[in-house]
Design an enzyme around this catalytic site. Sequence first.
Site, short mmCIF file in Angstrom:
data_model
loop_
_atom_site.label_atom_id
_atom_site.label_comp_id
_atom_site.label_asym_id
_atom_site.label_seq_id
_atom_site.Cartn_x
_atom_site.Cartn_y
_atom_site.Cartn_z
N ASP A 41 0.85 -1.18 0.00
CA ASP A 41 0.00 0.00 0.00
C ASP A 41 0.89 1.25 0.00
OD1 ASP A 41 -2.77 1.17 0.45
OD2 ASP A 41 -1.71 1.99 2.19
N GLU A 66 1.66 0.32 -4.96
CA GLU A 66 1.14 1.58 -5.51
C GLU A 66 2.27 2.60 -5.59
OE1 GLU A 66 -3.35 2.02 -3.91
OE2 GLU A 66 -1.84 2.07 -2.36
#
Length: 841
Positions: free
Chosen positions: A529, A558
Amino acid sequence: MGSGKTAADFGAKTVLIVHYHRYDGNYAGWNLWIWPHKPVSIPGAAYQFTGKDAYGKYAIIKFPQKYTSLGFIVRLDDWKAKDVSVDRFADIPPSGVAEIWVVQGQHDWYTDPSKIDISPRALGCFLNSLTKVDAFLTNAIETKNWKDEVKVVIGGVEWPIKNVAPAIPGDITKTNYVEVTLAKPLSAWDVSKKMILQIKGFSDATIYAYKALNDPIFHYNGQLGPIYSEHSTTFKVWSPVSKSVKVLLYKKASDTVPYATYTMKRNESGVWSVKVNGDLNGIYYLYQFNSYGKIRRAPDIYCYAADMYNRKSMVVNLNKTNPAKWVEDSYKGLSNQTDAVIYEMSVRDFTSLPNSGVPKEYRGKYMGLTVHGTTYDKIPTGIDHLKALGITDVHLMPIQDFWNEPFDQYNWGYITYLFNVPEAQYSTLPSSPVATIKQVKEMVMALHNAGIGVIMDVVYNHTSGVGKYSAFDQSVPYYYYRIDRKGAYLNQSGVGNTIATENYMARKFILDSLKYWLKEYHINGFRFDLLGLYDPQTVKEIATQLRKIDPHVILYGEPWGGWGVTPLFGKGDQKGMHIAVFNDNLRDGIIGSVFDPKAKGFMEGMKKNTVIERGVVGEINYSTLISGFTQNPDETVNYVTSHDNYTLWDRINAAEPSWTLEQKKAAQKFANAIILTSQGVPFLAGGVEFARTKGGNGNSYNAGDSVNGFDWSRLKAFKDVDEYYAGLIKLRISHPAFRMNDPKMIKEHITFFPKQFKQVTKYLRMPLALVAYEIKGNANGDSWKNILVIYNGESTPSEFTLPQGKWKMVVNAEKAGIDTLKVLSGKIKVFPTSVYVLYQQ
């Protein structure tokens, strides 16, 4: 203002009066976020400071209901910054009126105006090397006149100062951001002493050790946490700033008084340890830190088990958490990341609804993913559905322990508290840490036995809270987080704090934790994340160290941070690391802007051909025009939707509400048909194969099971879509031409056809949203000699002339797979919003 008054005097039942003082006098954009906390907690709202007095600004907040406690945050604009990072709570007296005075940068507030102290002070004061103290002051001082004005006191003894200068080189000498250079360095032991900065006319400031703790003298590369055996347990915790540390032992998690307390001993690097004899399996514990003049109690950041409410760590014999045949679990990962077909889901969402067919006690639980034979109207659901669909790996949304209040409240879980502990909410026996661990392993083993790898979604970029709400902050205040010069926690994550991955012992923790999950739970990969918030060196270390353990581990994340944050590790920074990042270029090219559900993309006829072509070749440097952000195709995760934002079906409905059901289903097939036939790593949002909907909710992180739960009845309603996805996955897995892992091979074997045009008038032709390419010459050892792929994003049929010879069609607008549907040659008609795949053998 509120003294002697009741809430009724304000025409309300609860009143909070907040006075706010800023030293710089600049109140522009500062406002309050306030929410009822007790007797019931409900969502908050923004309130503006509407009044002004000699103290600063004030606001009067009135509620028509009776509350005993209100939470409040002083924030800048819409969460650009917080004055103090932790949530604060004001008790409401029987009168119904509470009046408080809040000072910039101070956690504690005043209830008696006669005791208010707004004298000059340091808002932030940090030891950033063993010879440097940086301080941000409320008022400027003339640094040239520092002698006899500035003192540093360590353990009650004045420490010699070499110089005081502006902390920013080139700044004017009169400044409120100063750097104090010490005449001699502090020792490793000095940082645990009381460290004070004294400036004439200012309140004394505590000096917190921050970047100084990255000095090699504090590096520790050994094992931390509870080191268990049946005969003894050794506890080890890193806290060089603590004057003393104790471990407190408890029989039960609910106990408030420890049955035994052990004083720990420290080594030079700041590791405290103690060996406790006896079998401590099942014993709960806390650490008690004495640092910066305060006593702080916290769970162990390295613990492997904890009670269901995160209150206490627990010593555990991990051998007793292994299910039967766990040692025989020998699932081998894929040879290359490009061989993966990743399926994202939440443990809870996947089986939470009754029509999953999973037994009631297993719904929304780890064990829900172990049950075979479940169906909806004779159609396989659950793990059997995954196997039938053909995906290679499941991506589990966070299963690391996260902060949740109340315990079973729905949340995606991106608020991690204890990173080495599995989340108890998904256990059928949440009060038993051993059962929770065992059930996670049973889930992993069940997926492995079905031929499916397990990827964990991990959130090492931030924690659920800071200060007393963070075991990290309690262990070593500030160190594990990024802070600004004022000592405020940087909100690069968008949720209040950001882990300082660049700090040596923070990096060590992340690496240790990942290796623990890889080894103990047989995990096959990690999705990071907000990977964009990691420093590049930490990402490099993750790839290097994890691949020493498992060369096949899947790694991706990400490449961005919170809204508006410039990433430290963005698209392109992954080159050569064999770590993939999400390809938002291809995503937006296919479906339009993810932030605007009505924006149109290639699937609605927008001429995004070049963006699509870059995605097709895995974003490698294919040509001058077709060039992306990767060095190798295994560095791009190709996707159109994930758990964030709208489901693909909801996105299609918002963008094209007038389309027929068949048109919408065509788009549902089309979008991921591009993903599954492009080079790179394909990623599917769970449920996309049966047109999963969240009722148009674009941010369902706390919306509950009724919105987020997988509605398995849609498998029947969208059977054709499900079969189409399964066919595409079979095509990809059966044919390595779609899974090339070498950029040179892609350049040699893939050729794009010229742009196609539509004749509008005799003299005018317009380009089509149509991309076609050929994979030639048995690419990557494929059994098919030549493969032709056509993407028609137009809403009307198009014509396409096939290369010479006969071509066997295996994918069209209605069906997908590896079986021949038709044999074609010459000019063909390509249906609207469709993908065609043909081959020559």
